[in-house]
Design a protein around this motif. Structure first.
Motif, short mmCIF file in Angstrom:
data_model
loop_
_atom_site.label_atom_id
_atom_site.label_comp_id
_atom_site.label_asym_id
_atom_site.label_seq_id
_atom_site.Cartn_x
_atom_site.Cartn_y
_atom_site.Cartn_z
N PHE A 33 40.39 27.82 35.19
CA PHE A 33 41.22 28.71 34.37
C PHE A 33 40.74 30.14 34.56
O PHE A 33 39.54 30.41 34.48
CB PHE A 33 41.10 28.34 32.89
CG PHE A 33 41.56 26.94 32.57
CD1 PHE A 33 42.88 26.70 32.21
CD2 PHE A 33 40.67 25.87 32.62
CE1 PHE A 33 43.32 25.42 31.91
CE2 PHE A 33 41.10 24.59 32.32
CZ PHE A 33 42.42 24.35 31.97
N ALA A 34 41.70 31.04 34.78
CA ALA A 34 41.34 32.46 34.97
C ALA A 34 41.86 33.28 33.81
O ALA A 34 43.04 33.19 33.45
CB ALA A 34 41.94 32.97 36.28
N LYS A 35 40.97 34.08 33.21
CA LYS A 35 41.38 35.00 32.14
C LYS A 35 41.76 36.31 32.80
O LYS A 35 40.93 37.00 33.40
CB LYS A 35 40.22 35.16 31.15
CG LYS A 35 40.50 36.12 30.01
CD LYS A 35 40.59 35.40 28.69
CE LYS A 35 40.72 36.34 27.49
NZ LYS A 35 42.03 36.20 26.82
N LEU A 36 43.04 36.67 32.69
CA LEU A 36 43.59 37.77 33.50
C LEU A 36 43.47 39.12 32.81
O LEU A 36 44.41 39.60 32.16
CB LEU A 36 45.06 37.48 33.84
CG LEU A 36 45.34 36.19 34.60
CD1 LEU A 36 46.84 36.07 34.92
CD2 LEU A 36 44.51 36.11 35.88
N GLU A 37 42.33 39.75 32.99
CA GLU A 37 42.05 41.04 32.34
C GLU A 37 42.80 42.20 32.99
O GLU A 37 42.89 43.28 32.42
CB GLU A 37 40.56 41.30 32.32
CG GLU A 37 39.80 40.33 31.42
CD GLU A 37 40.23 40.47 29.96
OE1 GLU A 37 40.22 41.60 29.45
OE2 GLU A 37 40.56 39.45 29.35
N GLY A 38 43.33 41.95 34.17
CA GLY A 38 44.17 42.97 34.82
C GLY A 38 45.42 43.27 34.02
O GLY A 38 46.11 44.26 34.28
N GLN A 39 45.73 42.43 33.05
CA GLN A 39 46.93 42.63 32.22
C GLN A 39 46.71 43.67 31.12
O GLN A 39 47.64 43.98 30.38
CB GLN A 39 47.33 41.31 31.57
CG GLN A 39 47.53 40.17 32.54
CD GLN A 39 48.93 40.15 33.12
OE1 GLN A 39 49.86 40.62 32.50
NE2 GLN A 39 49.05 39.63 34.32
N ASN A 40 45.50 44.16 30.99
CA ASN A 40 45.26 45.22 29.99
C ASN A 40 45.97 46.52 30.43
O ASN A 40 46.25 46.70 31.61
CB ASN A 40 43.76 45.46 29.84
CG ASN A 40 43.10 44.42 28.95
OD1 ASN A 40 43.47 44.30 27.78
ND2 ASN A 40 42.18 43.67 29.50
N PRO A 41 46.24 47.43 29.47
CA PRO A 41 47.06 48.61 29.81
C PRO A 41 46.58 49.42 31.01
O PRO A 41 47.39 49.85 31.82
CB PRO A 41 47.03 49.45 28.53
CG PRO A 41 46.70 48.51 27.45
CD PRO A 41 45.92 47.37 28.04
N SER A 42 45.28 49.66 31.16
CA SER A 42 44.87 50.44 32.32
C SER A 42 44.40 49.53 33.44
O SER A 42 43.86 49.99 34.45
CB SER A 42 43.77 51.46 31.96
OG SER A 42 42.49 50.89 32.08
N GLY A 43 44.60 48.23 33.29
CA GLY A 43 44.42 47.32 34.41
C GLY A 43 43.08 46.62 34.52
O GLY A 43 42.79 46.00 35.54
N SER A 44 42.24 46.71 33.47
CA SER A 44 40.98 45.98 33.58
C SER A 44 40.41 45.63 32.20
O SER A 44 40.85 46.14 31.17
CB SER A 44 39.92 46.78 34.34
OG SER A 44 39.20 47.63 33.45
#
Ligand SMILES: Cc1ncc(COP(=O)(O)O)c(C=O)c1O
Length: 312
Positions: A33-44
């Motif tokens: 399972f991958a937690k997709l932190e790239g989905q945060n507003p500035s991308g990380s």
């Protein structure tokens, strides 16, 4: 859903999705399972600590209205501050060593941050020295992601909490080590729920660069990192991390950054010999900002070329 009054950029930080990577699972019982932190507003993932550190500094009175924030990050933390701090009335000045991936400076510039360059020989140490100098002047405030306890606290309360709520069970958690904030905060929260969860840290192999990550073997132990929480540490070379990031794009359609590739590479090693396990990996950012330097072209070609670029 956010209330009308909360439709701010900061309200969009966190609550990131978790995706299962079914095609890359080595055996049916091993679930990745991958937690997709790239989905945060500035991308990380660094949007989380930007908000938490500003909140804490405002609350303590250390950060005054109208201040200029200074930061020596060569990447995601600077970008997160550049995106989020002006919304709260702060200017952002970033000290960067020459030679970093050019797109980072472009992104900071587009967000309106001031950039100050220092000579590449001085590296990050030189940049940090300069930030300390600036912070002694009135009107400047140095953001301290390596020492601010708000970093760990926010990963405990948000990242860790989100994983604990979303998953029925976590057997292994894999995360890169930069400041150590993510792995320390998340591990504390997951251990409360699953005391035997295995915590695996990812570091660059000695002498190699992986964006955002530090090698503890180089002698620097980030003060926020609680080494006692870690069961294993894995050293990953740039070529393997970049190749794994490409694999995850091709096999799963997930546009993963290089440290995400390092986490996946590590997870697959840890999974060797396992029959039935849930493995959660931090995917700390996406691949967008790495595109201009084309790291994918360098893998399998001249290994020297990988070392010439400061990935982070
Ligand atoms: C892309 C990326 N991955 C992982 C990390 C490591 O996170 P932490 O600083 O919480 O240890 C960072 C930190 O800068 C990062 O930028």
């Amino acid at each position: 859903m956010a209330q009308d009054g909360q439709r701010t950029l900061a309200a969009l930080v966190g609550s990131t999705p978790i995706v299962e990577l079914r095609n890359l699972s080595p055996r049916p019982g091993v679930r990745l399972f991958a937690k997709l932190e790239g989905q945060n507003p500035s991308g990380s993932v660094k949007d989380r600590i930007a908000v938490a550190m500003l909140d804490a500094a405002e609350e303590s009175g250390a950060l005054r209205p109208g201040a200029t924030l200074v930061e020596a990050s060569t990447g995601n933390t600077a970008i997160a501050l550049a995106a989020l701090a002006p919304r709260r009335g702060y200017r952002v000045r970033v000290v960067l060593p020459k030679g970093i991936v050019p797109s980072i400076a472009d992104i900071l510039d587009l967000y309106g941050a001031e950039i100050e360059w220092c000579e590449p020989e001085a590296g990050m140490r030189g940049a940090i020295r300069r930030v300390q100098e600036l912070a002694e002047q009135p009107g400047y405030y140095a953001v301290g992601q390596f020492s601010d306890p708000a970093n760990v606290r926010c990963h405990y309360a948000t990242t860790g909490e989100e994983i604990a709520r979303a998953m029925e069970r976590v057997d292994v958690f894999v995360a890169g080590i930069g400041t150590g904030g993510t792995i320390t905060g998340v591990a504390r929260r997951l251990r409360e729920q699953w005391p035997d969860v295995q915590i695996v840290g990812v570091e660059p192999r000695l002498g190699e660069r992986l964006q955002g990550l530090r090698s503890l073997s180089e002698g620097y132990i980030p003060p926020l990192l609680d080494l006692g929480l870690l069961d294993r540490r894995f050293l990953v070379d740039s070529a393997s991390a970049i190749a794994a990031a490409r694999d995850v794009m091709r096999a799963e359609g997930v546009f993963a950054g290089v440290s995400s590739g390092a986490a996946l590479h590590t997870a697959l090693r840890v999974a060797e010999g396992m029959e039935s396990r849930n493995i959660v990996m931090m995917f700390s950012d996406g691949a967008w900002k790495y595109l201009p330097s084309r790291p994918w072209d360098a893998t399998g070609a001249d290994a020297e070329a990988l070392d010439e670029v400061h990935w982070w």
